[in-house]
Design an enzyme around this catalytic site. Structure first.
Site, short mmCIF file in Angstrom:
data_model
loop_
_atom_site.label_atom_id
_atom_site.label_comp_id
_atom_site.label_asym_id
_atom_site.label_seq_id
_atom_site.Cartn_x
_atom_site.Cartn_y
_atom_site.Cartn_z
N ASP A 232 5.71 -7.81 1.39
CA ASP A 232 5.15 -7.05 2.37
C ASP A 232 4.90 -8.25 3.61
O ASP A 232 5.26 -9.55 3.56
CB ASP A 232 4.01 -6.48 2.16
CG ASP A 232 3.69 -5.11 2.73
OD1 ASP A 232 3.54 -5.31 4.15
OD2 ASP A 232 3.60 -4.13 2.36
N ARG B 218 0.67 -1.07 -0.20
CA ARG B 218 -0.12 0.03 0.02
C ARG B 218 0.94 1.27 -0.22
O ARG B 218 2.05 1.13 0.00
CB ARG B 218 -0.89 -0.03 1.29
CG ARG B 218 -0.13 0.14 2.44
CD ARG B 218 -0.81 0.28 3.70
NE ARG B 218 -0.35 0.93 4.69
CZ ARG B 218 -0.76 0.77 6.14
NH1 ARG B 218 -1.76 0.39 6.36
NH2 ARG B 218 0.11 1.40 7.24
N TYR C 153 12.44 7.17 15.20
CA TYR C 153 12.08 7.18 13.51
C TYR C 153 13.02 8.05 12.78
O TYR C 153 13.73 7.65 11.90
CB TYR C 153 10.47 7.67 13.28
CG TYR C 153 10.25 7.74 12.11
CD1 TYR C 153 9.67 6.62 11.28
CD2 TYR C 153 9.94 8.97 11.10
CE1 TYR C 153 9.55 6.80 9.73
CE2 TYR C 153 9.77 9.13 10.01
CZ TYR C 153 9.43 7.89 9.19
OH TYR C 153 8.83 8.25 7.83
N ASP D 40 8.64 -10.75 6.61
CA ASP D 40 8.61 -9.63 7.64
C ASP D 40 10.29 -9.37 7.56
O ASP D 40 11.17 -9.88 7.87
CB ASP D 40 8.59 -10.12 9.00
CG ASP D 40 9.02 -9.03 10.04
OD1 ASP D 40 9.74 -7.94 9.61
OD2 ASP D 40 8.52 -9.23 11.20
P1 NAD Z 1 2.57 2.91 5.07
O1 NAD Z 1 2.24 2.47 6.42
O2 NAD Z 1 1.07 3.29 4.27
O3 NAD Z 1 3.04 1.62 4.28
C1 NAD Z 1 4.18 0.84 4.70
C2 NAD Z 1 4.11 -0.57 4.28
O4 NAD Z 1 5.34 -1.28 4.48
C3 NAD Z 1 3.01 -1.47 4.47
O5 NAD Z 1 2.24 -2.20 3.65
C4 NAD Z 1 3.56 -2.19 5.80
O6 NAD Z 1 2.79 -3.33 5.90
C5 NAD Z 1 4.85 -2.53 5.04
N1 NAD Z 1 5.76 -2.96 6.29
C6 NAD Z 1 5.85 -2.59 7.49
N2 NAD Z 1 6.87 -3.22 8.17
C7 NAD Z 1 7.19 -4.22 7.40
C8 NAD Z 1 8.02 -5.47 7.59
N3 NAD Z 1 8.74 -5.44 8.97
N4 NAD Z 1 8.23 -6.09 6.53
C9 NAD Z 1 7.63 -5.92 5.31
N5 NAD Z 1 6.93 -4.96 5.06
C10 NAD Z 1 6.79 -4.05 6.27
O7 NAD Z 1 3.69 3.98 4.89
P2 NAD Z 1 3.91 4.84 3.69
O8 NAD Z 1 3.32 6.38 4.19
O9 NAD Z 1 3.61 4.49 2.61
O10 NAD Z 1 5.43 4.98 3.91
C11 NAD Z 1 6.32 4.29 3.08
C12 NAD Z 1 7.82 4.78 3.37
O11 NAD Z 1 8.09 6.02 3.38
C13 NAD Z 1 8.35 4.35 4.95
O12 NAD Z 1 9.56 3.88 4.98
C14 NAD Z 1 8.10 5.99 5.52
O13 NAD Z 1 8.83 5.96 6.75
C15 NAD Z 1 8.41 6.71 4.65
N6 NAD Z 1 8.01 8.00 4.40
C16 NAD Z 1 6.73 8.30 4.56
C17 NAD Z 1 6.27 9.62 4.63
C18 NAD Z 1 4.67 9.95 4.52
O14 NAD Z 1 4.37 11.24 4.57
N7 NAD Z 1 3.91 9.07 4.13
C19 NAD Z 1 7.03 10.71 4.74
C20 NAD Z 1 8.41 10.36 4.88
C21 NAD Z 1 8.83 9.05 4.73
#
Ligand code: NAD
Length: 478
Positions: free
Chosen positions: A262, A241, A384, A293
């Protein structure tokens, strides 16, 4: 999550209300849309003394179908363009908000500062942007080309070149209307086509005020610039996602065969994502879902074995990440460990396995997702921000080691992106994150995905160790 304010102020009623009340009106950004031409129109060209990249700029503009017109600071452009048989003309400055200015809008302002050898010569930049900024179209592009200060032996040259950053970032804050402003530091005659295409295109809609270093051997030109990843195999963690799903989709749309990883709890969502990718970009079932994981002890070996079985991998995208926010006094040891394990240590362990076993070989690309929290720090996010700053450290320290093997490693650092992660934020924090940037709005997952795809492309062979923020020039951080 939908940005209702952005939609409202861009509706006919909302627009007039916003005008009457003097409310800010964020621009609807021009993003890449399939079937819609990415390039066209005119680019005004300016330069300091003895510009060294005009030849390359002409080549790129011709290739993408833009016409370069010369500002007074770049008189050599006219001769050069004619010698190349390119359409050209003179750029005429116009007063703002006049019919004349509207009729003579340019889509980009390009300034070649590579020949600037002292700070007094920066005035040519003032002259160009003083004349040019008011003629720039909505969602227009500013690109400045200079020399990396660390590569300049003479302190005066290094000083003037370093000064370009202040100008480029300030232009991004002044321009508004969805305009982006970025700086490319180019070593020698390194190939700039891949970077210039990206920063002139709608694919970089939410990338502004960035400094990218282009260095090293010429980048191989992809056979087809709309499918630069054709024949490449990619793996994306956290692909079920949000940003990860978008990265997997964009990579596949650009020709890659994608393995999405995932956790078991996200199995259904991952299957859905991979099915929709297969529909959009059929691979005879080669796109694959892998449940793992990434922080589990056996995950690196399992991932390496799965990728090896399908012939290895060319592009590794470390996207999976989690937040477990609490101020440090209230944070449990588990909250600390899980964030560090998933966001940082898993990346190290997976790369060790892929590189150690030659699953990722010469010509490979690693792109890691960091965050502006890793640059600026954030209250309640010591775990984080530490993990995301570590991602930046990893990219910068591994780049020189991997360069010898023809592998690049870069990071993207998203700002506020509209995903489930940010939808969970309290209202006030979410609104602040959305608005406190030069675009006045949050980015979309596709903005991060386009940047990742660009860094993963063959044209980026000479870009490594960089951190590119996808944050609309967030006020948070440097
Ligand atoms: P999200 O929570 O919507 O998606 C993260 C995905 O990673 C999920 O599908 C989750 O199941 C998967 N995941 C989590 N732990 C896992 C594991 N141990 N093994 C395999 N998969 C795992 O998050 P997002 O907003 O899409 O963020 C994606 C990346 O972008 C992350 O690294 C996040 O830190 C980074 N990020 C996001 C934002 C933002 O504004 N959304 C800003 C800065 C950085």
């Amino acid at each position: 999550m939908k940005d209702r304010y952005l939609d409202f102020v861009n509706s006919p009623f909302g627009m007039s209300l916003a005008r009457a009340l003097g409310l800010p009106k964020p621009e609807v950004l021009r993003r890449h849309r399939p079937g819609v031409a990415e390039f066209g129109g005119m680019a005004a060209i300016g330069a300091g003394p003895s510009p060294q990249l005009l030849d390359q700029i002409i080549g790129v503009l011709r290739a993408i179908g833009m016409t370069g017109i010369a500002h007074d600071t770049a008189p050599g452009w006219l001769t050069l363009a004619r010698a190349h048989g390119a359409m050209t003309g003179r750029f005429e400055p116009h007063a703002a908000d006049t019919a004349d200015a509207a009729a003579h809008r340019v889509d980009a302002l390009l300034f070649d500062a590579t020949g600037i050898t002292g700070s007094s010569e920066l005035r040519s930049m003032y002259a160009f942007f003083h004349d040019g900024l008011r003629s720039l179209a909505r969602s227009g592009r500013i690109v400045v080309l200079g020399r990396s200060p660390s590569s300049c032996a003479d302190p005066r040259i290094a000083t003037a070149q370093r000064a370009l950053e202040g100008m480029t970032r300030s232009l991004g804050k002044e321009a508004r209307n969805g305009v982006t402003s970025n700086l490319l530091y180019v070593t020698g005659n390194a190939d700039i086509e891949g970077a210039l295409r990206f920063f002139l295109s709608p694919r970089s809609a939410y990338v502004s005020a960035q400094v990218v270093h282009i260095d090293g051997p010429a980048a191989p030109v992809p056979g087809n610039w709309t499918q630069p990843l054709a024949g490449k195999r990619a793996v994306v963690t956290g692909a079920a996602r949000g940003i990860g799903a978008s990265i997997a989709t964009v990579l596949a749309t650009q020709g890659a065969i994608v393995t999405g990883i995932d956790i078991d709890a996200a199995r259904d969502a991952l299957d859905q994502t991979m099915l929709s990718i297969e529909d959009m970009s059929p691979s005879d079932g080669a796109h694959a879902a892998l449940i793992a994981d990434i922080a589990a002890a056996d995950a690196p070996a399992e991932i390496a074995a799965a990728l090896l079985a399908s012939g290895g991998v060319d592009i590794v995208v470390h996207n999976a990440g989690i937040t477990r926010d609490k101020t440090i006094a209230r944070m449990t040891g588990d909250m600390w460990d899980s964030v560090l394990d998933i966001n940082l240590i898993a990346q190290e362990r997976i790369d060790d396995a892929l590189l150690g076993q030659g699953v990722l070989g010469a010509g490979g690309r690693i792109v890691a997702v960091s965050s502006i929290s890793g640059i600026a720090g954030n209250r309640g996010q010591t775990n984080y921000a530490t993990s995301k700053a570590g991602v930046i450290g990893r990219v910068q320290s591994m780049a020189p080691l991997l360069r010898e093997r023809g592998i690049t490693i870069n990071a993207v650092a998203p700002g506020f992106i509209e995903t489930q992660m940010t939808a969970r934020m309290p209202f006030a924090t979410r609104e602040a994150g959305r608005r406190l940037n030069s675009m006045g709005q949050g980015g979309l997952p596709v903005d991060v995905a386009e940047t990742v795809a660009w860094l993963a492309s063959p044209g980026c062979a000479n870009i490594t160790g960089n951190v590119v923020r996808v944050c609309g020039q967030s006020l948070v951080g440097a």
